[in-house]
Motif scaffolding. Structure first.
Motif, PDB file in Angstrom:
ATOM      1  N   HIS A  22       0.843  -1.190   0.000  1.00  0.00           N
ATOM      2  CA  HIS A  22       0.000   0.000   0.000  1.00  0.00           C
ATOM      3  C   HIS A  22       0.880   1.242   0.000  1.00  0.00           C
ATOM      4  O   HIS A  22       2.035   1.206   0.412  1.00  0.00           O
ATOM      5  N   VAL A  23       0.310   2.328  -0.489  1.00  0.00           N
ATOM      6  CA  VAL A  23       0.970   3.621  -0.410  1.00  0.00           C
ATOM      7  C   VAL A  23       0.326   4.403   0.724  1.00  0.00           C
ATOM      8  O   VAL A  23      -0.861   4.247   1.005  1.00  0.00           O
ATOM      9  N   CYS A  24       1.104   5.234   1.377  1.00  0.00           N
ATOM     10  CA  CYS A  24       0.628   5.971   2.543  1.00  0.00           C
ATOM     11  C   CYS A  24       0.727   7.470   2.298  1.00  0.00           C
ATOM     12  O   CYS A  24       1.476   7.930   1.432  1.00  0.00           O
ATOM     13  N   GLY A  25      -0.014   8.202   3.072  1.00  0.00           N
ATOM     14  CA  GLY A  25       0.079   9.652   3.045  1.00  0.00           C
ATOM     15  C   GLY A  25      -0.135  10.199   4.445  1.00  0.00           C
ATOM     16  O   GLY A  25      -1.067   9.791   5.140  1.00  0.00           O
ATOM     17  N   LEU A  26       0.754  11.076   4.861  1.00  0.00           N
ATOM     18  CA  LEU A  26       0.600  11.747   6.150  1.00  0.00           C
ATOM     19  C   LEU A  26       0.252  13.204   5.869  1.00  0.00           C
ATOM     20  O   LEU A  26       1.014  13.927   5.228  1.00  0.00           O
ATOM     21  N   ILE A  27      -0.917  13.625   6.341  1.00  0.00           N
ATOM     22  CA  ILE A  27      -1.412  14.975   6.091  1.00  0.00           C
ATOM     23  C   ILE A  27      -1.536  15.690   7.430  1.00  0.00           C
ATOM     24  O   ILE A  27      -2.204  15.192   8.347  1.00  0.00           O
ATOM     25  N   VAL A  28      -0.882  16.832   7.555  1.00  0.00           N
ATOM     26  CA  VAL A  28      -0.941  17.631   8.779  1.00  0.00           C
ATOM     27  C   VAL A  28      -1.898  18.793   8.536  1.00  0.00           C
ATOM     28  O   VAL A  28      -1.731  19.551   7.573  1.00  0.00           O
ATOM     29  N   LEU A  29      -2.902  18.949   9.406  1.00  0.00           N
ATOM     30  CA  LEU A  29      -3.968  19.920   9.216  1.00  0.00           C
ATOM     31  C   LEU A  29      -4.003  20.946  10.348  1.00  0.00           C
ATOM     32  O   LEU A  29      -3.722  20.617  11.508  1.00  0.00           O
ATOM     33  N   ASP A  30      -4.377  22.158   9.982  1.00  0.00           N
ATOM     34  CA  ASP A  30      -4.656  23.195  10.966  1.00  0.00           C
ATOM     35  C   ASP A  30      -6.173  23.361  11.055  1.00  0.00           C
ATOM     36  O   ASP A  30      -6.791  23.942  10.155  1.00  0.00           O
ATOM     37  N   LEU A 110      -1.462  -4.606   7.494  1.00  0.00           N
ATOM     38  CA  LEU A 110      -2.068  -4.991   6.229  1.00  0.00           C
ATOM     39  C   LEU A 110      -3.480  -4.426   6.096  1.00  0.00           C
ATOM     40  O   LEU A 110      -4.211  -4.299   7.085  1.00  0.00           O
ATOM     41  N   LEU A 111      -3.880  -4.115   4.875  1.00  0.00           N
ATOM     42  CA  LEU A 111      -5.257  -3.755   4.593  1.00  0.00           C
ATOM     43  C   LEU A 111      -6.111  -5.008   4.463  1.00  0.00           C
ATOM     44  O   LEU A 111      -5.630  -6.052   4.012  1.00  0.00           O
ATOM     45  N   ASP A 112      -7.373  -4.911   4.831  1.00  0.00           N
ATOM     46  CA  ASP A 112      -8.314  -6.023   4.754  1.00  0.00           C
ATOM     47  C   ASP A 112      -8.860  -6.114   3.332  1.00  0.00           C
ATOM     48  O   ASP A 112      -9.566  -5.218   2.863  1.00  0.00           O
ATOM     49  N   TRP A 118      -8.625   0.778   1.496  1.00  0.00           N
ATOM     50  CA  TRP A 118      -8.091   2.020   2.046  1.00  0.00           C
ATOM     51  C   TRP A 118      -8.527   2.159   3.494  1.00  0.00           C
ATOM     52  O   TRP A 118      -9.529   1.596   3.917  1.00  0.00           O
ATOM     53  N   GLU A 119      -7.721   2.907   4.240  1.00  0.00           N
ATOM     54  CA  GLU A 119      -8.032   3.236   5.622  1.00  0.00           C
ATOM     55  C   GLU A 119      -7.451   4.607   5.948  1.00  0.00           C
ATOM     56  O   GLU A 119      -6.471   5.049   5.340  1.00  0.00           O
ATOM     57  N   MET A 120      -8.052   5.257   6.930  1.00  0.00           N
ATOM     58  CA  MET A 120      -7.618   6.583   7.332  1.00  0.00           C
ATOM     59  C   MET A 120      -7.705   6.681   8.855  1.00  0.00           C
ATOM     60  O   MET A 120      -8.692   6.253   9.458  1.00  0.00           O
ATOM     61  N   MET A 134      -3.193   8.132   6.019  1.00  0.00           N
ATOM     62  CA  MET A 134      -4.052   7.432   5.060  1.00  0.00           C
ATOM     63  C   MET A 134      -3.264   6.364   4.323  1.00  0.00           C
ATOM     64  O   MET A 134      -2.097   6.551   3.995  1.00  0.00           O
ATOM     65  N   LYS A 135      -3.925   5.239   4.074  1.00  0.00           N
ATOM     66  CA  LYS A 135      -3.319   4.151   3.297  1.00  0.00           C
ATOM     67  C   LYS A 135      -4.279   3.746   2.179  1.00  0.00           C
ATOM     68  O   LYS A 135      -5.472   3.611   2.404  1.00  0.00           O
ATOM     69  N   MET A 136      -3.732   3.551   0.979  1.00  0.00           N
ATOM     70  CA  MET A 136      -4.491   2.989  -0.133  1.00  0.00           C
ATOM     71  C   MET A 136      -3.607   1.964  -0.827  1.00  0.00           C
ATOM     72  O   MET A 136      -2.414   2.183  -1.007  1.00  0.00           O
ATOM     73  N   HIS A 137      -4.211   0.854  -1.206  1.00  0.00           N
ATOM     74  CA  HIS A 137      -3.422  -0.195  -1.850  1.00  0.00           C
ATOM     75  C   HIS A 137      -2.945   0.265  -3.218  1.00  0.00           C
ATOM     76  O   HIS A 137      -3.647   0.990  -3.938  1.00  0.00           O
TER      77      HIS A 137
END
Length: 462
Positions: A22-30, A110-112, A118-120, A134-137
């Motif tokens: 899976h590919v991941c993304g880390l998003i920092v929010l204000d 692992l993703l199900d 995807w999961e967040m 966030m993760k998406m396959h």
């Protein structure tokens, strides 16, 4: 009926509990910019409202009987946002180190496959900000399609509707077991004909490569990389770290040297890797070799499939101490590599991936890992580095300003380190993800990026 392309499906076949695809993304929010005060329940409900009709978020896999063909996508009629968007809080003191540790743990899960891939995790307690992991396959997205998916949640102001860029396809028609079996048999019978059609363009590409190698204009060849501590068999444990760079400073170096932003980014990465390996008494005399993914979305003839990518190989100049000399060599090598890559049919990787067999691939990957073959044959490449262009203006995810946007790609047996760089509103966000056993101190590697930029800027007179 929406069948996975061979390249999309190959990411399923390559996956094991150690080699997570899976590919991941880390998003920092204000959250201070949100029209209404932040609450997890409201954020979760807004996410559901925007993704419910987007196929990539609400479709799941259905296997073909006997594994005769690649799986198909079908709508998940029991889609439940609570199975995908979760809430967590950082342990005290809730700083960068705690966020990196938690994100590394989540990256190793692992993703199900029984649900949309995807999961967040919405992570609270990060000072006055919120982090979203966030993760998406990889069977679902590549770099470009992943950016398009994020746009379905992002806008240009706190009160605008999300951008919703790009055509994201449809859910696909379901099919009975008999139809899938018949189609699978038909696809199997056609494979010899398809192979024959690919032989001529592939032979031509090989001839082009040989000619370029003789003239010294070919891209670097795989299987010629030196061995480093992160080139072996990986485990499922992950470590990651992020850092920011000033995009204007990178552009100033580019202008002063007549290079490109990508040349500068790869030169900085080469310098950081050189310093890191030198600190660990593991710097090889020969330059490290990186695989650089390259989108072929604009030139591909294929209509379907989520992944439309090729790749080029380039030396990072880790054997060169002088940063300007390293940049000059990088620019020259990148020009040759791009010309070489463009001379190869854009769909070559996708065409050959169609012959990936589910059972054979899965058994081969497990045997490869079990026998630790990555430590016995020549190193294919040392790591993967991606440079993804992002938005030039600030984005808002459901009203919250995006202060950080860090994509993180997967790691593989034989190459346990992935570095991804993405531009965002005047910053370059650098994310490194690694196998924790092979790069236990990935933060020490990432810490060299700002220093390498300053060293390169000083040498260029910026």
């Amino acid at each position: 009926m929406e069948r996975l392309s061979g390249l999309d499906a190959s990411f399923l076949y390559l996956e094991t509990p150690a080699q997570l695809m899976h590919v991941c993304g880390l998003i920092v929010l204000d959250p201070a910019t949100m029209p209404e005060p932040y609450s997890f329940d409201r954020l979760q409900a807004d996410i559901e409202r925007h993704v419910r009709d987007v196929p990539a978020f609400t479709r799941k896999l259905r296997r073909v009987p006997l594994g005769l063909d690649h799986p198909i996508w079908v709508r998940d009629d029991s889609f439940d946002i609570e199975r995908h968007v979760h809430r967590l809080a950082l342990p005290t003191p809730g700083g960068h180190a705690e966020l990196m540790s938690l994100a590394g743990h989540l990256a190793g899960l692992l993703l199900d496959r029984a649900r949309p891939l995807w999961e967040m995790w919405v992570i609270e307690g990060y000072g006055d900000r919120i982090a979203v992991f966030m993760k998406m396959h990889h069977a679902t997205v590549d770099g470009v399609s992943g950016a398009n998916l994020i746009s379905h949640l992002c806008s240009l102001s706190p009160t605008d509707e999300p951008l919703k860029l790009g055509d994201l396809g449809d859910h696909g028609r379901d099919a009975g077991a008999t139809e899938l079996l018949v189609r699978g048999v038909g696809s199997t019978l056609k494979r010899p004909v398809k192979v024959a059609r690919l032989l001529s363009p592939s032979a031509s590409a090989i001839g082009t490569t040989i000619g370029r190698a003789r003239s010294g204009t070919a891209m670097a060849a795989p299987l010629t990389a030196p061995r480093t501590p992160f080139n072996g068999t990986i485990t499922g444990h992950r470590a990651l770290c992020t850092v920011d760079l000033d995009l204007d400073r990178v552009r100033a170096v580019k202008s002063a040297t007549g290079s490109t932003v990508n040349d500068v980014v790869l030169t900085i990465a080469g310098g950081a890797l050189r310093s890191y390996l030198d600190e660990h008494d593991a710097l090889p005399e020969e330059s490290l070799l990186a695989t650089v993914p390259m989108s072929v979305r604009e030139t591909s003839r294929r209509a379907g499939g989520s992944n439309k990518v090729s790749a080029l190989f380039t030396r990072l100049g880790t054997d060169v101490a002088d940063p300007l000399e390293r940049l000059a060599g990088m620019a020259d090598r990148n020009r040759n590599a791009k010309d070489h890559a463009q001379a190869i049919p854009a769909d070559s990787l996708q065409d050959w991936a169609e012959f990936a067999a589910p059972r054979t691939f899965g058994l081969a990957v497990r045997a490869y890992a079990g026998l630790r073959l990555a430590e016995r044959h020549p190193v294919v490449h040392n790591l993967v580095i991606s440079n993804v262009p992002g938005p030039p203006v600030p984005l808002y995810l459901l009203g919250a300003r995006v202060d950080g946007l860090y994509p993180l790609g997967p790691v593989f047996h034989g190459a346990g380190l992935n570095i991804t760089v993405m531009s965002n509103a005047g910053r370059l966000h650098v994310g490194a993800l690694a196998c924790r056993e092979t790069v236990p101190d990935v933060a020490a590697l990432v810490a060299h990026f700002p220093a390498e930029l300053e060293s390169l800027a000083a040498a260029a007179g910026v």
